[in-house]
Write a protein that holds these residues in place. Sequence first.
Motif, short mmCIF file in Angstrom:
data_model
loop_
_atom_site.label_atom_id
_atom_site.label_comp_id
_atom_site.label_asym_id
_atom_site.label_seq_id
_atom_site.Cartn_x
_atom_site.Cartn_y
_atom_site.Cartn_z
N LEU A 1 0.72 -1.36 -0.15
CA LEU A 1 -0.12 -0.07 -0.04
C LEU A 1 0.91 1.19 -0.04
CD1 LEU A 1 -2.66 -0.84 2.61
CD2 LEU A 1 -3.16 -0.54 0.18
N MET A 2 1.79 1.01 0.86
CA MET A 2 2.93 2.28 0.83
C MET A 2 3.60 2.78 -0.13
SD MET A 2 5.02 2.94 4.49
CE MET A 2 6.20 2.10 3.93
N SER A 3 3.99 1.61 -0.98
CA SER A 3 4.72 1.63 -1.99
C SER A 3 4.03 2.31 -3.28
CB SER A 3 5.56 0.22 -2.52
OG SER A 3 5.85 0.22 -3.80
N ILE A 4 2.81 1.79 -3.55
CA ILE A 4 2.00 1.98 -4.76
C ILE A 4 1.47 3.52 -4.25
CG2 ILE A 4 -0.21 1.78 -5.78
CD1 ILE A 4 1.84 -0.56 -6.31
N GLU A 5 1.09 3.73 -2.89
CA GLU A 5 0.63 5.20 -2.68
C GLU A 5 1.99 6.19 -3.04
OE1 GLU A 5 -1.16 7.66 1.03
OE2 GLU A 5 0.13 6.16 1.34
N GLY A 6 3.24 5.69 -2.72
CA GLY A 6 4.19 6.83 -3.08
C GLY A 6 4.46 7.25 -4.64
N ILE A 7 4.23 5.73 -5.37
CA ILE A 7 4.51 6.13 -6.71
C ILE A 7 3.32 6.78 -7.36
CG2 ILE A 7 4.12 4.64 -9.04
CD1 ILE A 7 5.39 2.18 -7.50
N LEU A 8 2.03 6.72 -7.11
CA LEU A 8 0.95 7.48 -7.50
C LEU A 8 0.86 8.78 -7.01
CD1 LEU A 8 -1.76 4.86 -7.40
CD2 LEU A 8 -0.19 5.26 -9.08
N THR A 9 1.15 9.41 -5.77
CA THR A 9 1.24 10.60 -5.27
C THR A 9 2.21 11.38 -5.87
OG1 THR A 9 0.76 9.54 -2.94
CG2 THR A 9 1.50 11.83 -2.98
N LYS A 10 3.29 10.61 -6.11
CA LYS A 10 4.67 11.67 -6.89
C LYS A 10 4.10 11.79 -8.28
CE LYS A 10 8.49 9.69 -5.51
NZ LYS A 10 9.75 8.82 -5.58
N ALA A 11 3.19 11.09 -8.91
CA ALA A 11 2.75 11.18 -10.18
C ALA A 11 1.52 12.07 -10.05
CB ALA A 11 1.93 9.94 -10.74
N GLY A 12 1.11 12.71 -8.87
CA GLY A 12 0.16 13.69 -8.85
C GLY A 12 -1.23 13.09 -8.60
N MET A 13 -1.32 11.97 -8.29
CA MET A 13 -2.82 11.34 -8.16
C MET A 13 -3.03 11.38 -6.83
SD MET A 13 -2.17 8.18 -10.81
CE MET A 13 -1.17 8.37 -12.42
N ILE A 14 -4.35 11.36 -6.38
CA ILE A 14 -4.79 11.27 -4.87
C ILE A 14 -5.16 9.79 -4.83
CG2 ILE A 14 -6.94 11.96 -3.70
CD1 ILE A 14 -6.91 14.48 -5.64
N VAL A 15 -4.78 9.12 -3.71
CA VAL A 15 -4.74 7.93 -3.22
C VAL A 15 -5.59 7.52 -2.02
CG1 VAL A 15 -3.37 5.83 -2.68
CG2 VAL A 15 -2.43 7.50 -4.14
N VAL A 16 -6.44 6.69 -2.23
CA VAL A 16 -7.45 6.17 -1.28
C VAL A 16 -6.91 4.67 -0.77
CG1 VAL A 16 -9.75 5.73 -0.02
CG2 VAL A 16 -9.43 7.70 -1.97
N LYS A 17 -6.56 4.34 0.15
CA LYS A 17 -6.01 2.99 0.58
C LYS A 17 -7.27 2.08 1.38
CE LYS A 17 -2.56 4.82 2.74
NZ LYS A 17 -1.42 4.89 3.41
N SER A 18 -7.24 0.84 1.19
CA SER A 18 -8.06 -0.24 2.08
C SER A 18 -7.10 -1.20 2.18
CB SER A 18 -9.21 -0.49 1.32
OG SER A 18 -10.38 0.43 1.34
N GLU A 19 -6.96 -1.72 3.49
CA GLU A 19 -6.42 -2.89 3.59
C GLU A 19 -7.00 -4.32 3.31
OE1 GLU A 19 -8.01 -1.58 7.57
OE2 GLU A 19 -6.77 -0.52 5.85
N ASN A 20 -8.23 -4.38 3.07
CA ASN A 20 -8.89 -5.51 2.61
C ASN A 20 -10.22 -5.10 1.82
OD1 ASN A 20 -11.23 -5.20 4.65
ND2 ASN A 20 -9.79 -5.82 5.95
N GLY A 21 -10.69 -6.09 1.14
CA GLY A 21 -11.95 -5.89 0.30
C GLY A 21 -13.15 -5.56 1.05
N GLU A 22 -13.51 -5.94 2.15
CA GLU A 22 -14.74 -5.47 2.73
C GLU A 22 -14.70 -3.96 3.26
OE1 GLU A 22 -12.55 -8.13 3.86
OE2 GLU A 22 -13.78 -9.85 4.12
N ARG A 23 -13.34 -3.56 3.59
CA ARG A 23 -13.26 -1.92 3.83
C ARG A 23 -13.33 -1.30 2.54
NH1 ARG A 23 -9.20 -0.88 8.86
NH2 ARG A 23 -10.85 -1.92 10.40
N ALA A 24 -12.81 -1.60 1.55
CA ALA A 24 -12.95 -1.12 0.21
C ALA A 24 -14.16 -0.89 -0.24
CB ALA A 24 -12.06 -1.88 -0.84
N LEU A 25 -15.09 -1.90 -0.17
CA LEU A 25 -16.51 -2.18 -0.52
C LEU A 25 -17.10 -1.22 0.24
CD1 LEU A 25 -17.86 -3.62 -2.70
CD2 LEU A 25 -18.30 -5.53 -0.94
N ASP A 26 -16.87 -0.93 2.00
CA ASP A 26 -17.70 0.04 2.51
C ASP A 26 -17.51 1.41 2.20
OD1 ASP A 26 -18.62 -2.08 4.10
OD2 ASP A 26 -17.16 -1.83 5.76
#
Length: 124
Positions: free
Chosen positions: A15-40
């Motif tokens: 999560l941290m690695s991908i967030e760093g890549i995308l944030t550096k590319a100017g994107m906003i990142v929303v993270k979820s540590e599992n499918g249930e939280r993402a769905l919520d």
Amino acid sequence: MAATIMIVDDSPTMLMSIEGILTKAGMIVVKSENGERALDALKSGTKPALLITDLNMGAMNGIELIRHVRKLPGLQFTPILMLTTESQQDKRNEAKSAGATGWIVKPVDATALVKVIRQLVPGA
């Protein structure tokens, strides 16, 4: 306006690695540590321009998450990338039939990931 990308992965390091890549590319990142939280989050109104999910997670795997997401109003056509260490064709086929837009094998190359996202989300 920057594109919002949702990342779903049970690995805090990933999560941290991908967030760093995308944030550096100017994107906003929303993270979820599992499918249930993402769905919520999605049911509560989070509307990402693109969703990236791991395949192998706890209670709900990435393919199950994709099936649920595709049933939500307004998310039927949101691009979804499967990010996984798995490379078997049958898993890819299963993900595609569930509604995955694409498949990226870990470890992910930062430049390649950003390029794929920008192809799927113009202006990201």
